[in-house]
Design a protein around this motif. Structure first.
Motif, PDB file in Angstrom:
ATOM      1  N   TRP A 113      -2.379 -11.263   0.756  1.00 25.12           N
ATOM      2  CA  TRP A 113      -2.696  -9.824   0.759  1.00 25.12           C
ATOM      3  C   TRP A 113      -3.210  -9.452  -0.630  1.00 25.12           C
ATOM      4  N   GLU A 114      -4.474  -9.057  -0.712  1.00 22.50           N
ATOM      5  CA  GLU A 114      -5.096  -8.716  -1.992  1.00 22.50           C
ATOM      6  C   GLU A 114      -4.912  -7.236  -2.308  1.00 22.50           C
ATOM      7  N   THR A 123      -7.347  -7.328  -9.974  1.00 19.20           N
ATOM      8  CA  THR A 123      -6.845  -7.743  -8.661  1.00 19.20           C
ATOM      9  C   THR A 123      -5.667  -8.695  -8.790  1.00 19.20           C
ATOM     10  N   VAL A 124      -4.678  -8.494  -7.914  1.00 21.80           N
ATOM     11  CA  VAL A 124      -3.586  -9.449  -7.751  1.00 21.80           C
ATOM     12  C   VAL A 124      -3.469  -9.778  -6.271  1.00 21.80           C
ATOM     13  N   GLU A 125      -2.987 -10.981  -5.985  1.00 21.53           N
ATOM     14  CA  GLU A 125      -2.806 -11.396  -4.598  1.00 21.53           C
ATOM     15  C   GLU A 125      -1.346 -11.766  -4.367  1.00 21.53           C
ATOM     16  N   GLY A 158     -22.437 -11.745  -7.200  1.00 23.77           N
ATOM     17  CA  GLY A 158     -21.064 -12.108  -7.517  1.00 23.77           C
ATOM     18  C   GLY A 158     -20.340 -11.026  -8.297  1.00 23.77           C
ATOM     19  N   ARG A 159     -21.024 -10.410  -9.265  1.00 24.24           N
ATOM     20  CA  ARG A 159     -20.416  -9.340 -10.061  1.00 24.24           C
ATOM     21  C   ARG A 159     -20.154  -8.089  -9.226  1.00 24.24           C
ATOM     22  N   GLN A 160     -20.886  -7.933  -8.151  1.00 23.46           N
ATOM     23  CA  GLN A 160     -20.729  -6.755  -7.290  1.00 23.46           C
ATOM     24  C   GLN A 160     -19.488  -6.827  -6.403  1.00 23.46           C
ATOM     25  N   MET A 161     -18.816  -7.962  -6.374  1.00 23.81           N
ATOM     26  CA  MET A 161     -17.783  -8.189  -5.362  1.00 23.81           C
ATOM     27  C   MET A 161     -16.479  -7.435  -5.645  1.00 23.81           C
ATOM     28  N   LEU A 162     -16.568  -6.105  -5.678  1.00 23.44           N
ATOM     29  CA  LEU A 162     -15.362  -5.274  -5.750  1.00 23.44           C
ATOM     30  C   LEU A 162     -14.856  -5.095  -4.328  1.00 23.44           C
ATOM     31  N   ILE A 163     -14.310  -6.166  -3.788  1.00 22.46           N
ATOM     32  CA  ILE A 163     -13.874  -6.163  -2.392  1.00 22.46           C
ATOM     33  C   ILE A 163     -12.510  -6.837  -2.293  1.00 22.46           C
ATOM     34  N   TRP A 164     -11.726  -6.386  -1.303  1.00 27.87           N
ATOM     35  CA  TRP A 164     -10.375  -6.915  -1.117  1.00 27.87           C
ATOM     36  C   TRP A 164     -10.125  -7.120   0.369  1.00 27.87           C
ATOM     37  N   GLY A 165      -9.357  -8.174   0.681  1.00 29.78           N
ATOM     38  CA  GLY A 165      -9.129  -8.488   2.078  1.00 29.78           C
ATOM     39  C   GLY A 165      -7.759  -9.079   2.315  1.00 29.78           C
ATOM     40  N   GLY A 174      -9.084  -5.139   3.332  1.00 34.47           N
ATOM     41  CA  GLY A 174      -7.796  -4.813   2.756  1.00 34.47           C
ATOM     42  C   GLY A 174      -7.044  -3.817   3.627  1.00 34.47           C
ATOM     43  N   VAL A 175      -5.736  -3.961   3.685  1.00 30.43           N
ATOM     44  CA  VAL A 175      -4.891  -3.167   4.579  1.00 30.43           C
ATOM     45  C   VAL A 175      -3.921  -2.343   3.739  1.00 30.43           C
ATOM     46  N   SER A 176      -3.829  -1.041   4.014  1.00 33.37           N
ATOM     47  CA  SER A 176      -3.084  -0.140   3.138  1.00 33.37           C
ATOM     48  C   SER A 176      -1.681   0.183   3.614  1.00 33.37           C
ATOM     49  N   THR A 177      -1.293  -0.205   4.834  1.00 32.74           N
ATOM     50  CA  THR A 177       0.040   0.112   5.327  1.00 32.74           C
ATOM     51  C   THR A 177       0.744  -1.147   5.823  1.00 32.74           C
TER      52      THR A 177
END
Length: 383
Positions: free
Chosen positions: A23-24, A64-66, A133-140, A248-251
């Motif tokens: 979970w990121e 980011t932390v995972e 690659g630098r644009q990857m402000l993404i979380w999953g 990414g999931v918030s709950t």
């Protein structure tokens, strides 16, 4: 012609239909709600307080932390391990003035302000991919399900039929750089720009996958097998299928639902192969279209069901899918968690909730981030 002379890739033997989850989380400032490059400081503080934490991982960027689980048997066990990790990490984050944030993208952060995590692997990725690659402000969210080596390739190909269900339910990245993109999951569209990312090839056998991997290693496209970044991929060293579809999931409740659904989907396919069934697949162009429709329209998508081009509203198909998986859920002890899938559709997926907050606050992106942070808190309640 497949190159079957390549070195073989061993697929570890999994001890049953095991489960593992990654979970990121991004780190956001408690006041400004912008991203903060504080991961290194967070790791140091957690280590000082609790000793080494092997289930707390660094990622490409220092914002980011995972959080990960060990090898689990049930969804409940996996979620318990993840919430235990949140309870370890959150006090350290509070001391640093940051909150944990999980969605597919951040609605207003500037990518150029983000710092790269030290390490050869990350440096090589950015050196090769540059602007994308630098644009990857993404979380999953990544879910591993243990299976046998004989079944991994057919499961990867057949699970693509349920790709749109998992993406639509988890979609949480509608806003980018302060603008509503019109997509439920902008993350899905962005991540596929990287080399070896996106939809997997529909190979028929493990030797075909070995040949593909051999070619990538030989030509320098990758240095390690785990640099094949497909949305669904074999994980040979773990003996799992790794599903990397979800935003990414918030709950916590949504995590319960999506982990249970993923576990059931893979185990159901594994069982059908064991019974001697041939798993259903679709032409790659239908799979690609379904990914786009789910990313664009989310839970309002009409998806393609089969090679005959029959179509159906995704919510209607989801209803039947959950009924089909009910016996598997009972065996995996996740009936209650699977029932929560219906709640996502009832109360609205994250992308829908974010848009409601934006509308209610006259496009206040700080308020959107704040709403996502608050959803993770115990007892917050999701509208």
């Amino acid at each position: 012609m497949w190159n079957h002379a390549c070195v073989g890739i061993d697929f570890a033997r999994s001890n049953g239909p095991t489960l593992g989850v990654e979970w990121e989380f991004a780190l956001v400032d408690k006041q400004s709600r912008d991203l903060v490059n504080a991961a290194s400081e967070l790791f140091d503080l957690v280590r000082e307080r609790h000793g080494p934490q092997p289930r707390l991982h660094k990622e490409l960027l220092r914002n980011t932390v995972e959080l990960t689980t060990g090898i689990c048997r049930t969804t409940d066990q996996a979620i318990t391990e993840l919430t235990d990790m949140i309870n370890i990490v959150r006090p350290a984050a509070d001391e640093l003035g940051v909150d944990l944030y999980s969605a597919g993208t951040h609605p207003f952060a500037n990518w150029s302000a983000q710092q790269l995590t030290d390490g050869h692997r990350y440096e090589e990725l950015i050196a090769r991919t540059q602007w994308w690659g630098r644009q990857m402000l993404i979380w999953g969210v990544h879910v591993h399900v243990g299976i046998s080596s004989d079944h991994v390739i057919p499961i990867v190909s057949s699970l693509l039929n349920q790709y749109p269900h998992l993406l639509a339910l988890s979609a949480s990245s509608p806003i980018w750089a302060g603008t509503d993109t019109g997509y439920a999951s902008n993350r899905a569209m962005m991540f596929q720009q990287l080399p070896t990312a996106g939809l997997p090839f529909q190979f028929r056998t493990w030797p075909e996958f070995e040949s593909y991997a051999h070619d990538l290693l030989t030509t320098g496209v990758i240095e390690e097998i785990n640099e094949i970044r497909w949305d669904i991929r074999p994980s040979p060293t773990l003996g799992t299928v790794e599903i990397r579809i979800c935003d990414g999931v918030s709950t916590v409740d949504e995590m319960r639902a999506l982990v249970a659904l993923t576990h059931c989907l893979v185990v159901d396919l594994d069982d059908r192969l064991t019974r001697g069934e041939e798993l259903p697949t679709m032409p790659p162009w239908h799979v690609q279209e379904n990914k786009w429709r789910a990313a664009r329209y989310g839970l309002d998508a009409w998806i393609i069901l089969d090679e005959k081009s029959n179509e159906r509203l995704i919510l209607d198909d989801l209803h039947d899918l959950l009924e089909q998986l009910a016996p598997t859920a009972r065996r995996l002890e996740c009936e209650t968690e699977l029932d929560l899938v219906v709640e996502i559709a009832r109360r609205g997926a994250s992308y829908q909730r974010q848009r409601l907050v934006a509308k209610r606050t006259n496009d206040d992106m700080v308020a959107v981030v704040d709403s996502i942070v608050q959803e993770l808190l115990p007892g917050s309640g999701v509208p």
